[in-house]
Enzyme design. Structure first.
Site, PDB file in Angstrom:
ATOM      1  N   LYS A  37       0.878  -1.162   0.000  1.00 40.25           N
ATOM      2  CA  LYS A  37       0.000   0.000   0.000  1.00 40.25           C
ATOM      3  C   LYS A  37       0.914   1.209   0.000  1.00 40.25           C
ATOM      4  O   LYS A  37       1.579   1.514   0.984  1.00 40.25           O
ATOM      5  CB  LYS A  37      -0.920   0.031   1.213  1.00 40.25           C
TER       6      LYS A  37
ATOM      7  N   ASN B  34      -9.519   2.331   9.316  1.00 42.90           N
ATOM      8  CA  ASN B  34      -8.675   2.021  10.471  1.00 42.90           C
ATOM      9  C   ASN B  34      -9.175   2.770  11.696  1.00 42.90           C
ATOM     10  O   ASN B  34      -9.699   2.164  12.632  1.00 42.90           O
ATOM     11  CB  ASN B  34      -7.210   2.361  10.172  1.00 42.90           C
ATOM     12  N   THR B  35      -9.043   4.097  11.666  1.00 40.89           N
ATOM     13  CA  THR B  35      -9.412   4.910  12.820  1.00 40.89           C
ATOM     14  C   THR B  35     -10.817   4.603  13.328  1.00 40.89           C
ATOM     15  O   THR B  35     -11.045   4.502  14.537  1.00 40.89           O
ATOM     16  CB  THR B  35      -9.311   6.405  12.457  1.00 40.89           C
TER      17      THR B  35
END
Lengths: 66, 265
Positions: free
Chosen positions: B105, B214-215
């Site tokens: 990524k 994610n967060t």
């Protein structure tokens, strides 16, 4: 002898191999990836390479990230 | 078709590899490895991102890798921290040397305040890494022209941001992401800024092929429950897209019949 380890000056035993250094630091060799003087080491180089005065060693691992 | 006559969710294919889940998750910012694992499992994800950093020599701690089942999840290292193509390429090669499959990524974010991806350095790094044999998944601004360049350079997906990393602001870039989806010939993964399952569903309804969060999973009191919520949101959005959303209208169109009213005409 003095090397640069992860960006900081570090005093280590003369004629240490990287494997010996990792043992001293209590790090598993299969948990880290190593870069010596801007060259990425493969698995066998990681075990056998001896360190020299003034070497720049980066010990890197995977951490959480997005 | 299964016995209920319901089509199973269609697979996501990236670089010739099939995935059942269209939800990718990051492993950062969790309060504990346990929380991270629980969120990953509940999310049903098959692709998880990780970062590369110097070991803290004075306090090495546990390796987080031992908490990720490599049989179950494809590890997708990121080049977070890279400020230019050279730093990103170095990180990608370190990840590969660590024994990862050559999927990366690509994240090139020179500005620490907004963490926006540098389009020029991202394209540069993509070209180098594709030639070097990597499957490159580039994190990018929601720029359709850049998406074309990245695709031509051999990126296996394009990953436009919804909003800056960690902001939970949702699909702020929806109009441009729409154009990217329309024009792309590789999977489009909306990555960054998605803070709620409804944001993820919205991206999927528009036709995105996957999302990465994610967060949103880490910054909650119940990461496992949030992981499951996102799983449902992504599935709901994909199903709605496949079923076909009705058009939006200006004038009302009655849902109940316009005849047989119980009143004097």
């Amino acid at each position: 002898m003095k090397i640069e380890l992860n960006g900081n000056p570090q005093e280590i035993n003369d004629n240490s191999t990287i494997e010996e250094l990792l043992e001293q630091l209590d790090l598993q060799i299969d948990r880290v990836v190593l870069e010596l003087n801007h060259n990425i080491l493969n698995a066998s180089e990681s075990r056998t390479t001896a360190l020299c005065e003034g070497d720049k060693l980066e010990i890197i691992e995977f951490v959480g990230g997005g | 078709m299964n016995t209920k006559g319901i089509k199973p969710m269609d697979s996501l294919i990236i670089a010739g590899r099939k995935f059942n889940s269209r939800l990718m998750v990051g492993t950062g910012k969790f309060s504990s490895n346990k929380a991270m694992q629980a969120a990953m499992e509940a999310s049903g994800s098959e692709i998880v991102t990780v970062a590369l950093r110097r070991v803290d020599i004075n306090n090495p701690g546990d390796s987080m890798l031992q908490h990720i089942d490599r049989e179950r999840y494809l590890l997708l290292p990121n080049t977070s921290g890279a400020r230019d193509a050279e730093e990103a390429v170095r990180l990608a090669r370190l990840a590969r040397a660590a024994g990862c499959e050559p999927w990366i990524k690509l994240e090139v974010t020179p500005d620490p305040y907004y963490l926006l991806p540098d389009p020029i350095e991202t394209l540069k790094a993509t070209e180098i890494l594709v030639k070097d044999g990597f499957n490159v998944l580039p994190y990018m601004p929601a720029d359709p022209v850049l998406a074309r360049h990245l695709e031509e350079a051999g990126a296996v997906t394009v990953m436009p941001l919804g909003a800056p990393i960690g902001t939970n602001r949702g699909l702020r870039t929806r109009d441009l992401v729409n154009i990217i989806i329309e024009q792309a010939n590789v999977p489009v993964v909306v990555d960054a800024g998605l803070g709620a399952p409804s944001h993820a569903a919205e991206a999927m309804e528009m036709g995105a092929d996957a999302v990465l969060v994610n967060t949103a999973l880490a910054d909650t009191s119940d990461p496992a429950m949030m992981g499951e919520a996102f799983k449902k949101g992504v599935e709901a959005g994909r199903m709605a897209y496949l079923a076909g959303l009705g058009p939006q209208r200006v004038q009302a169109e009655a849902s109940s019949p316009l005849t047989g009213f119980l009143r004097e005409e």
